[in-house]
Structures are given as structure tokens and as C-alpha cells.
Motif scaffolding. Structure first.
Motif, PDB file in Angstrom:
ATOM      1  N   LEU A 135       0.847  -1.200   0.000  1.00  0.00           N
ATOM      2  CA  LEU A 135       0.000   0.000   0.000  1.00  0.00           C
ATOM      3  C   LEU A 135       0.878   1.243   0.000  1.00  0.00           C
ATOM      4  O   LEU A 135       0.426   2.330   0.358  1.00  0.00           O
ATOM      5  N   GLU A 136       2.136   1.074  -0.421  1.00  0.00           N
ATOM      6  CA  GLU A 136       3.096   2.171  -0.439  1.00  0.00           C
ATOM      7  C   GLU A 136       2.499   3.389  -1.144  1.00  0.00           C
ATOM      8  O   GLU A 136       2.073   3.286  -2.297  1.00  0.00           O
ATOM      9  N   ASN A 137       2.446   4.495  -0.417  1.00  0.00           N
ATOM     10  CA  ASN A 137       1.966   5.779  -0.946  1.00  0.00           C
ATOM     11  C   ASN A 137       0.502   5.822  -1.364  1.00  0.00           C
ATOM     12  O   ASN A 137       0.069   6.794  -1.989  1.00  0.00           O
ATOM     13  N   LYS A 138      -0.269   4.809  -1.042  1.00  0.00           N
ATOM     14  CA  LYS A 138      -1.716   4.892  -1.283  1.00  0.00           C
ATOM     15  C   LYS A 138      -2.319   5.840  -0.254  1.00  0.00           C
ATOM     16  O   LYS A 138      -1.951   5.802   0.919  1.00  0.00           O
ATOM     17  N   ARG A 139      -3.268   6.671  -0.703  1.00  0.00           N
ATOM     18  CA  ARG A 139      -3.946   7.559   0.249  1.00  0.00           C
ATOM     19  C   ARG A 139      -5.240   6.902   0.720  1.00  0.00           C
ATOM     20  O   ARG A 139      -6.051   6.464  -0.095  1.00  0.00           O
ATOM     21  N   VAL A 140      -5.381   6.854   2.045  1.00  0.00           N
ATOM     22  CA  VAL A 140      -6.504   6.142   2.662  1.00  0.00           C
ATOM     23  C   VAL A 140      -7.329   7.110   3.499  1.00  0.00           C
ATOM     24  O   VAL A 140      -6.780   7.845   4.324  1.00  0.00           O
ATOM     25  N   LEU A 141      -8.644   7.122   3.288  1.00  0.00           N
ATOM     26  CA  LEU A 141      -9.547   7.887   4.154  1.00  0.00           C
ATOM     27  C   LEU A 141     -10.260   6.917   5.082  1.00  0.00           C
ATOM     28  O   LEU A 141     -10.852   5.934   4.633  1.00  0.00           O
ATOM     29  N   LEU A 142     -10.187   7.217   6.366  1.00  0.00           N
ATOM     30  CA  LEU A 142     -10.729   6.317   7.385  1.00  0.00           C
ATOM     31  C   LEU A 142     -11.694   7.088   8.274  1.00  0.00           C
ATOM     32  O   LEU A 142     -11.358   8.176   8.754  1.00  0.00           O
ATOM     33  N   THR A 143     -12.904   6.557   8.488  1.00  0.00           N
ATOM     34  CA  THR A 143     -13.845   7.191   9.422  1.00  0.00           C
ATOM     35  C   THR A 143     -13.839   6.421  10.745  1.00  0.00           C
ATOM     36  O   THR A 143     -13.511   5.231  10.777  1.00  0.00           O
ATOM     37  N   ALA A 144     -14.194   7.110  11.816  1.00  0.00           N
ATOM     38  CA  ALA A 144     -14.247   6.504  13.165  1.00  0.00           C
ATOM     39  C   ALA A 144     -12.907   5.890  13.556  1.00  0.00           C
ATOM     40  O   ALA A 144     -12.837   4.777  14.072  1.00  0.00           O
TER      41      ALA A 144
END
Ligand code: NAD
Length: 243
Positions: free
Chosen positions: A4-13
Motif C-alpha cells: 500500500l506504499e503511498n496509497k492515500r486512505v480515508l478512514l472514518t471513526a
């Protein structure tokens, strides 16, 4: 192997429980994590971690969801983790509880998916992971009407998004945990009166003989973010509850 190198992740809670463990697991896997929660205090201990930025976000607030995505996106991965457990049967459930459960457990995911999907489609790449539960269309669980109804809807939402965008580089899966250690689980056990008896009953319904850890669920979320040949699935991770 998955990276997941350099992947942008949006996480809720992401402030506690499975969301917090997932923020740390995604960061360890090399992703750049935008960790959000309604509770600013809960985010504090994450803010110092490498590869994690924290933002206060109430997923009930559609404008705030749009804003955070335009300010911090585009995203390669969205993990919708926010959810609430109401106790009670259908006769004990108020309309207000059901509306709230739909808003937080289902519509919040609709909001975040609508916000991140256009940029994912432009890049023809995106992984969406939704938090469902085995208490859903997978398994009827007593005393969990609003929860089971809305988590079943999460599975439907997941399959709908997967079916519409499978040819355009988008994958959408959901996670169906059994019983997992978390601050809200502790609250639910305390609310039952006899904490030890309630805990023993929760352990007894997990054939594997223990409650799951948030880290075990986080590992599945990281896997699904990088697993390029699966979409539209509801992954049970439940200590054998649904064997
Ligand atoms: P938790 O319930 O202890 O924490 C929930 C987090 O959500 C908190 O940090 C809270 O501040 C945040 N939150 C609440 N309302 C919010 C809002 N409007 N906007 C943004 N954030 C908000 O954590 P958990 O038990 O790990 O549960 C996480 C998810 O996993 C939920 O969707 C839950 O239904 C699901 N789940 C949990 C279990 C379990 O046994 N713990 C089992 C199956 C599914």
C-alpha cells in the motif's frame, strides 16, 4: 505481495476500536492515512504517528464530508468504519433510533462513497471497504433490531457499488466481524448489569473461545485494500460464529 506504499486512505471513526487499529495497520503497510473521527480527543494519540494525519469529521454532516475529501483527497482507499449498536427488538426500537442507525451506519457511507468515487473513477482505481457485521443479512442476532437491519443494508450498498463499477477499476467489499474488543463493547457489557456474566456470554457465542482483537479486523481491511481480484463480497471474520 500486497503493498500500500503511498496509497492515500480515508478512514472514518479512527479514534478508537477497529478504526484506530486500522489507521495504525494502514500506516505500517506504507499508506498515507487521513484518520478522522467525531471525537477530537480520541484522535490525539494518533496524530503523532508516522504516515497519519488526523481530522475531526462527523460523518452525519454531508458538507463536512465533501469538504474533507476536497481538502485532503484524492483517495485510493476508503474505509468506512463508523457505526453504532442499538440494543432492543423491533418492538423496543423507536423510529428515532432506526433513523439514527440508518443515518450513521448506512447514509454516512453513502456520503463518503459519493465524495471519493468521482476521483477514483477518473484514475480508474479505488478500493472501498465498508464495516458491516455478521449481525446483518448473514445472521440474525437477538436484541439487535436497528443494528441488524442497517448492517444488512451495508452489505446491499457494498454489492450495489461493486456491481456498478466493477468494470471501471473500483472494488467495494465489506467486513463482517463477530464480537471484537473495543471501548463500545466494554460499554455494552457494562450496560447489561453483570459485566463478567455478559462477557462470558459474549465469549461463549464465539466458538473459537475468545473475543476478537481490533488488530485482527484491521489486518483484513489492509488486505482488502490491496486485494485486486475480489469485489462485492461480505467477509466474515467472526471466530467461527457463522460456521
Ligand atoms: P467503537 O464503537 O468503540 O468506536 C466507534 C468510533 O466511532 C468512536 O471513536 C466514535 O467517536 C466514532 N463515531 C461515532 N459517531 C461518529 C460520527 N458521527 N462521525 C464520526 N465518527 C463517529 O468501535 P468498534 O467497536 O471498533 O466499532 C467500529 C465499527 O465496527 C462499527 O461500525 C461497528 O458497528 C463495527 N463492528 C464492531 C463490532 C464489535 O464487536 N466491536 C462487531 C461488528 C462490527
Amino acid at each position: 505481495s500486497l503493498s500500500l506504499e503511498n496509497k492515500r486512505v480515508l478512514l472514518t471513526a479512527a479514534g478508537q476500536g477497529i478504526g484506530r487499529a486500522s489507521a495504525l495497520a494502514f500506516a505500517r503497510a506504507g499508506a498515507k492515512v487521513v484518520a478522522t473521527d467525531i471525537n477530537a480527543n480520541a484522535l490525539k494519540s494518533l496524530a503523532a504517528e508516522a504516515n497519519i494525519e488526523t481530522y475531526v469529521l462527523d460523518v452525519l454532516d454531508g458538507e463536512a464530508v465533501t469538504r474533507i475529501v476536497s481538502d485532503t483527497g484524492p483517495f485510493d482507499v476508503l474505509f468506512n468504519c463508523a457505526g453504532f449498536v442499538h440494543a432492543g427488538t423491533i418492538l423496543e426500537m423507536s423510529d428515532k433510533d432506526l433513523d439514527f442507525a440508518f443515518d450513521l451506519n448506512v447514509r454516512a457511507m453513502v456520503r463518503t462513497i459519493r465524495a471519493v468515487l468521482p476521483a477514483m473513477l477518473e484514475r480508474k482505481d479505488g478500493a472501498i471497504i465498508n464495516m458491516a457485521s455478521v449481525a446483518s443479512s448473514v445472521k440474525g442476532v437477538p436484541n439487535r433490531a436497528a443494528y441488524t437491519i442497517t448492517k444488512a443494508a451495508v452489505i446491499g450498498l457494498t454489492k450495489s457499488v461493486a456491481a456498478d463499477y466493477v468494470g471501471q477499476g473500483i472494488r467495494c467489499n465489506c467486513i463482517c466481524p463477530g464480537t471484537v474488543e473495543s471501548p463500545s463493547l466494554q460499554d455494552r457489557l457494562r450496560a447489561q448489569g453483570d459485566f463478567e456474566a455478559a462477557r462470558a456470554a459474549f465469549i461463549a457465542r464465539q466458538p473459537i473461545g475468545r473475543i476478537g482483537t481490533p488488530e485482527e479486523i484491521a489486518d483484513l481491511a489492509v488486505y482488502l485494500a490491496g486485494a485486486t481480484y475480489t469485489t462485492g463480497q461480505a467477509y466474515a471474520i467472526d471466530g467461527g460464529w457463522t460456521i
